[in-house]
Each structure stands twice: as C-alpha cells, then as structure tokens.
Design an enzyme around this catalytic site. Structure first.
Site, PDB file in Angstrom:
ATOM      1  N   GLU A 458      93.430  59.147  71.243  1.00 30.30           N
ATOM      2  CA  GLU A 458      94.630  59.588  70.521  1.00 30.30           C
ATOM      3  C   GLU A 458      95.420  60.633  71.315  1.00 30.30           C
ATOM      4  O   GLU A 458      95.891  61.629  70.775  1.00 30.30           O
ATOM      5  CB  GLU A 458      94.278  60.108  69.122  1.00 30.30           C
ATOM      6  CG  GLU A 458      93.842  58.999  68.177  1.00 30.30           C
ATOM      7  CD  GLU A 458      93.787  59.442  66.727  1.00 30.30           C
ATOM      8  OE1 GLU A 458      94.281  60.543  66.406  1.00 30.30           O
ATOM      9  OE2 GLU A 458      93.262  58.673  65.900  1.00 30.30           O
ATOM     10  N   GLY A 459      95.555  60.386  72.604  1.00 31.38           N
ATOM     11  CA  GLY A 459      96.240  61.325  73.487  1.00 31.38           C
ATOM     12  C   GLY A 459      95.223  62.208  74.166  1.00 31.38           C
ATOM     13  O   GLY A 459      94.734  63.174  73.566  1.00 31.38           O
TER      14      GLY A 459
END
Length: 780
Positions: A458-459
C-alpha cells in the site's frame, strides 16, 4: 539619511497603493508573474492531477496553515462503536480468534482452518463495509478498524484475509462507482462470502510507480454469450495479489486503448478498473506466494488477450479511463484503516505480553523489568503503542465523518507501521532467546518475521516518506498552492489570471503572517500562543508548542517551495524531512486528543507526556536536518535564527519519565488495560499468552514471599552445600530449611511452574520439516 528614509517610505507607500488597487495589481504585478508561472510550471499529467485532487483535506490542512486550534481539535467527534458493533467485537471476533492458532496456520496447514474460512463467510466478515441493504454488516470505519486490530493481535493471515476485502478492493469500488446492476449482483454475494474478492494492481514492472502499469486492454468487438458485442481484449501480468489464489471475482487495473475509435476520438483512454469472474475464459489464478511465511492467500494472476465485455468495467463504459482517480480516492480511505489497525494490534499484543514477561523473568536474582536497560525499551513499547492507537482512532474517526484524508492516510500508514516495527523489535530484544526459537510457545517471532510485509505494501514506506507525505501535502494541504497551479494551467487565461491574483496574494499574506508569528513564538518560547479552550493540566505547553512548530513548519515549507521550486521534488531527503515535521505534528495532535477524549486519565499521563515529547524531539531533528542541508546557506542561517534562536527546546524524554511509562506495563490496572484493550487474550489456559498472564499475576501475588526468601538466604540460614540453593530450586531449599510454610511453598511452586512454562522454548525431532513431517507437536 533623511532623503534615504523618505525614498524608502515612498516606495512602501507606492507598493501599498498598487497592492490595494486590484486593477493596478493585476496589470503591473500579477500579470507578469502569471506569465512566468505559466511558462515554468510543468504541465500536470492526468494521473498527477487525479492523485493530487483525490481525497480531502482535514486536520492536516490546519497544521499546514500554521494555526491549529485546540478548540477545533477537541471538537472533532469521538468515534464510538454502536451496540451491534461492540457485540460483534465481543462475540464473533473473539470466537474467530479462538479458532486460529498461529503455529498451526504458519507451519502445519499453511492456511487458515476450513472452519475459520466458513465462519468468516457465515458471519459476513467480508461484508463489514457493505451496507445492510445489500446483506452486509454496514459497520463504521472505527468498527472496521477495531475488528482488524483484534484479529491482527492473533494472527496475520487472519487479519489480512478479513482486512483486504474491506479495504481497497471490489466492494469499496463498487460502492462508490459501480452501476446499480453491478451493485445488486455483486455486493450481496461479496457480503455473504459466496464470492471472494481480490484486486490486482501491482505489476512486476510497476510496483511503487503503479500508474505506469504495462497491463493493457484494446477496445474491440468480440463474442459474448453468443452475440457480437463491444468489448476489450485485456492482457495482464500481476503479482502480490492478496486472496488472488482463491478469489472468485478479480478486480483488474489496466490501461485501456481505443486505436480504432470505437468509443470516440481518444486513443489512450487511461487506467481502467474492471471486475472479472475468476472462472472467465483466459483468467489464470491459483499459484501463491509466501510473503515471509505470513500464510494469507497471496499470489500472481495472468491473462493474455482475454476478451471481456465493456460491462465488466466498474461503473460501466462511461467510467472507462477513470480508474486512477477511483483508486486514489478509495486508497485514501482504505489506507487510513487497514495497515494502521494491523500494526496497532501487533503493538498492543507486544506491550501486554512483553511487559508481563519482564515481570515474570528474572536474571541476577532480579526481575528484569527493574533493569534500566529493560526500562528504556519498555517505555518505548508503551508510549509508541499509546501514540499509534491515538493516530489509528483519530484517523478512522475522520473516515466516519466522510473524509477521505489522502495525506493523513499516508502519514498513519508510514508512521504507525514504522513505530510498530520499533515496538516489535524492542519486544524481541527484551524476550531474547524466547523470541528467536519458533514454535507454538513463541508469541512474537512471527510478528517480527513479517513486519516488512506491511512496511512494503500500500505504498512502500520509503516512497511514502520521500515522495508522498510532503510531495502531495505541499500541494493538497496548502491553502493556496493547488489554486495557484490550477490557475496557471487554466484554459481561459483571463479567468486564470484573476484566480491566480487572488491565490498568489493570499499566499503572500499567509507566508508573511506565518513568518511573523513563527519568529514571535520562536523568540518568546511560544508563551503567547495560548490554547483557545480549556486543556488538561500539564498539557498547555504542548498546545503552545504545537502552534509554534506549525507556524515554523508553514514558514519553512513556503520558503522551501519558493527557493527550490520544482527541484524540491528531486530533493527527496529535504522533502522527506519536511514530511516528517508534518507527520509528527499530526501524531502529537492525535495524542493530545486521545488524552482529552479519554477523560484526562492521570494514570495515562506519563504515556501521553513521553509520546508527545518524543514526537517534538523528532520534529526538531527534522527541522535541523532541513536547515543543515538547505542549499542556500544564508537563508538556512536566517531561518535558524528566526525559528529556533535558542536551539533545541525539546530534549528526549527523561529517564524518570521513562521509568514511569515502563511501570504501566508492569502493574495490573486501568492504564495497562486501556493501552492493550484491543488485544486478543485467549481464555484457554494452555495458550502462551494466557500462561504469561497467569504467571504475571502469580508473580505479583508472591512478591512478599520473594522478599522473605531473599532475606532468609542472605541471613545464611540455608545449610551449606545444599544443591537446591540455586536460581531454579531456591524455594525447595528454603522450604526444607523452614523458611516457608507448606501453603507458602505451594504458592511459590505454582508460580514457578507457570514461570517455567513462560520461559520454555520448543524443540523438534531432527527430521521435522513442517507440514510433511509426522511430528505435529513439539516437545516443550
């Protein structure tokens, strides 16, 4: 000299006259600046614009504006669970946790038990975010967060399996963008668990740079259900897809092209999201990855020239090309909940179990929680856990208020996972050899092993810190920068000039005002920055310093953007440190709000003080790092004198405060229970955490007897040469010498039995290989 003063005054008056007259200001000042700005500002791509404009600005805007209000912070509603949500947490979630055993999942079955899968479906864990009218639970964001937090304190595969369908995935996208027909078909099936969703975004060639995915679709005609229809042939190669190996419906992100103009005159339509049944011809799933032995289902998916109708596009054909905005807006909400909640659960389990372990375990005839070398990491564990949960709760509450906090979600994703890493690392250092021997008795080793998973997804955290938090925040959260950029790229130059004039001069007033306030607060120690509402005793100085640091940050950010311009994007280290300042200010705000919202609990005050002081100290480090590396050395010196004339004003938390914080983990009571309230505590007496809890209480209950035993030994009343007079069997020797009654000896023996179980580690037959081994239980 008189003439010089006259000329200066004349120039100031002339400038004031021009600035006060909008027609003159537009012609002589704003217009030339506007032309320069339009010429030098790079044209934003559609994906850049969509990423910048996605989500909402919330408390981060107040911090970026340089004037955070204590009244506004306290006025943010406290998120509360409904009766149904609390009941689900107390019953269904507890039941599900009891069905899963980490060693069985991670070493023997390599999957959740079948009965756990069935329970998840039957009790609609996959439908927490789906409204009740579609058969879902319709839970709030804070309830969703609370469920994930508790599951994560039990097993990572369990929390990931439940978390992902309720985060960035098909259900979230359908709720916001799906057609009525898509919602009516899929949402009830997703809520009931009849369909298991997965969403495929990551490509081997575009991980962090997700907008560059090479996966593509070509608009064409083809056969579908016996008819020729307009559709697309999609080719993809994805990996790291959670639930991908077992999904029944697959969300896909790809770039859609229309070279023959079948949909219009745009050949490159853009990133598009589609929903494809996993049994659709050409879809390949089933193989799996093993992400550091976290046994949630995760694997690759492939497809080549797979024809699918345009109706598969989420939102229908009219949503073609809007996938990136859809993903960015949903990510802002989902990233606020999933990983922060998981790491808070992990931290709370660590805090409760390691604190108890440090009381039970002794070395050199002393309980190890009394050593200063242990007090330091215990304090970090406790205070970081307090701060992490404060950030989780405040951010989930924002989602319940309708916010999609893009920058805040990046802050909590990065900093909660990083502090979670510190908590688990400290826990492993304290439990030592107990933590490094894997087996059923090890309650922390798997968490330590799997920490990098959440850091990466998620990043990735490096990307999030160096490019997103400040890179996006400087434009999105600043009260004027985005408006200036939009004006400079307006299609109508006349309207753009008027918008630019309004934004630019507002920006100038904002910068000058913040600089003056930052200088005042810097030179006076913020004694005039009084909170605008009643605050808890002992906390006022933190609110004052929050105002001071916020004004200093706003000033430093504006000067950095003005002097470094577009090169600031390439100066990732400076951008990252500016993001660190903004992040620490948010974490301080969340901690202050938690202390206020929970009734100013005196027993929790050491936790709040330590967490806030540590965050201010980190913010100072970031300020120092920016100024030490600022390219213009004259400006760096000027800013240092203006913002921090007296040097560092926030030292690291003191040893005395650290001792008070560590003590919250070593004594039963409200502070310990509030700090670890979301952690799952097994009821079964043979569970490792249950054994630690029992040994912890038994150790505290026999402290007086331990004191008497030490005095008996020091008095030399044990017969010389008694081999039982050792660290393990001392109670036997003292009882034989008459130093303990039979009842007292029984209590010590019961305590020691629990102690021995706590410090025990597992061992296995030489040929033990895991699932294929005939040995299913270790010898402990």
């Amino acid at each position: 000299m008189t003439i010089l003063i006259f000329l200066v005054v004349l120039i100031i008056l002339a400038a004031a006259f021009v600035l006060s007259r909008s027609d003159l200001r537009l012609r002589w000042l704003s217009s030339p600046l506007y032309q320069v700005f339009r010429r030098i500002l790079p044209r934003m791509s559609d994906t850049e614009r969509e990423a910048l404009e996605a989500g909402t600005v919330w408390w981060d805007g107040a911090l970026f504006g340089g004037r955070p209000s204590a009244r506004a912070l306290h006025a943010i509603p406290v998120p509360r669970l409904t009766e149904d949500e609390q009941a689900f947490l107390d019953h269904e979630v507890e039941t599900l946790c009891a069905m899963v055993h980490d060693w069985t999942v991670s070493r023997q079955d390599l999957d959740l038990p079948r009965d756990a899968w069935e329970y998840i479906r039957t009790h609609r864990f996959f439908g927490m975010i789906i409204p009740k009218e579609y058969g879902g639970l319709g839970f709030s964001a804070i309830a969703h967060s609370a469920v994930v937090t508790k599951l994560a304190s039990r097993n990572s595969a369990l929390s990931a399996t439940v978390m992902v369908p309720n985060s960035l995935g098909p259900a979230e996208l359908l709720l916001h963008y799906g057609t009525d027909a898509q919602k009516d078909h899929y949402l009830p099936r997703l809520a009931s668990g009849e369909d298991i969703p997965a969403f495929a975004l990551t490509s081997p060639w575009a991980g962090s740079d997700a907008a560059a995915i090479p996966d593509h679709g070509i608009v064409c005609k083809g056969s579908w259900l016996g008819e020729e229809v307009l559709g697309m042939r999609v080719t993809w190669d994805k990996r790291y897809i959670t639930l991908g190996p077992v999904c029944t419906v697959l969300g896909l992100a790809f770039r859609l092209y229309d070279p023959d103009g079948l949909l219009g005159d745009t050949p490159d339509i853009g990133i598009t999201c589609a929903l494809v049944p996993s049994d659709h011809p050409g879809v390949e799933i089933g193989r799996r990855h093993f992400p550091l032995d976290a046994m949630f289902m995760n694997g690759p998916t492939h497809g080549r020239d797979v024809f699918m109708p345009l109706d598969f596009i989420i939102g229908g054909p009219e949503r073609a090309g809007q996938g990136w905005r859809m993903l960015m807006e949903c990510l802002a909400a989902g990233r606020s909940i999933s990983l922060p909640s998981s790491y808070v659960g992990m931290a709370q389990l660590t805090a409760r179990a390691v604190g108890a372990y440090s009381v039970v375990r002794d070395q050199f005839r002393t309980r190890i929680h009394k050593f200063e070398g242990i007090i330091e990491p215990l304090a970090r564990i406790a205070a970081n856990t307090y701060l992490m949960d404060a950030a989780r709760t405040m951010t989930a509450g924002a989602v319940d208020l309708g916010e999609k906090p893009a920058v805040v979600s990046a802050i909590v994703k990065y900093h909660v996972t990083e502090r979670g890493r510190l908590v688990v690392n400290d826990g492993m250092d304290i439990i030592g050899g107990k933590g490094i021997i894997l087996g059923p008795q090890n309650f922390l080793g798997r968490a330590y092993q799997q920490i990098p998973v959440g850091i990466t997804v998620e990043g990735a955290n490096i990307l999030t810190r160096s490019l997103i938090i400040f890179g996006q925040g400087a434009i999105r959260c600043h009260p004027y920068v985005l408006a200036e950029m939009q004006a400079a790229q307006a299609d109508d130059p006349d309207q753009g000039l008027r918008d630019f004039d309004r934004a630019f001069w507002g920006h100038m007033r904002h910068t000058v005002g913040n600089a003056m306030r930052a200088k005042l607060h810097g030179w006076t120690g913020a004694i005039f920055a009084r909170p605008d509402t009643d605050v808890a005793p002992g906390m006022s100085r933190y609110y004052r310093q929050l105002t001071r640091f916020s004004a200093a940050f706003a000033t430093l950010a504006d000067v950095s953007m003005l002097m470094l311009g577009s090169s600031l994007k390439r100066r990732e280290s400076i951008s990252a440190r500016l993001g660190d300042i903004l992040s620490q200010l948010y974490l301080i705000s969340a901690t202050l709000k938690r202390y206020e919202d929970e009734g100013r609990q005196a027993a929790d005050a050491p936790l709040a003080h330590w967490a806030i002081q540590d965050a201010f100290c980190r913010a100072q480090d970031a300020f120092t790092g920016v100024l030490a590396n600022f390219p213009n050395r004259f400006m760096a010196g000027t800013l240092r004198v203006m913002l921090f004339p007296w040097g560092r004003t926030f030292p690291a938390p003191s040893d005395r405060l650290s001792a008070a914080v560590a003590d919250t983990l070593c004594q039963p009571g409200g502070a310990r229970d509030r700090l670890t309230r979301a952690a799952y505590i097994p009821a079964a007496p043979d569970e490792p955490i249950a054994v630690i809890e029992a040994a912890f209480q038994a150790t505290l209950d026999t402290q007086t007897l331990d004191t008497r035993m030490r005095e008996f030994e020091k008095a030399g009343r044990i017969p010389a040469g008694d081999p039982r007079a050792n660290v393990r069997d001392m109670a036997d020797a003292i009882h034989a010498a008459g130093g303990l009654t039979d009842d007292e000896y029984g209590r010590i023996q019961a305590r020691n039995t629990l102690r021995n179980r706590v410090i025990a580690v597992d061992d296995f037959a030489p040929d033990f290989q895991g699932p294929s081994s005939t040995e299913t239980a270790p010898r402990s």
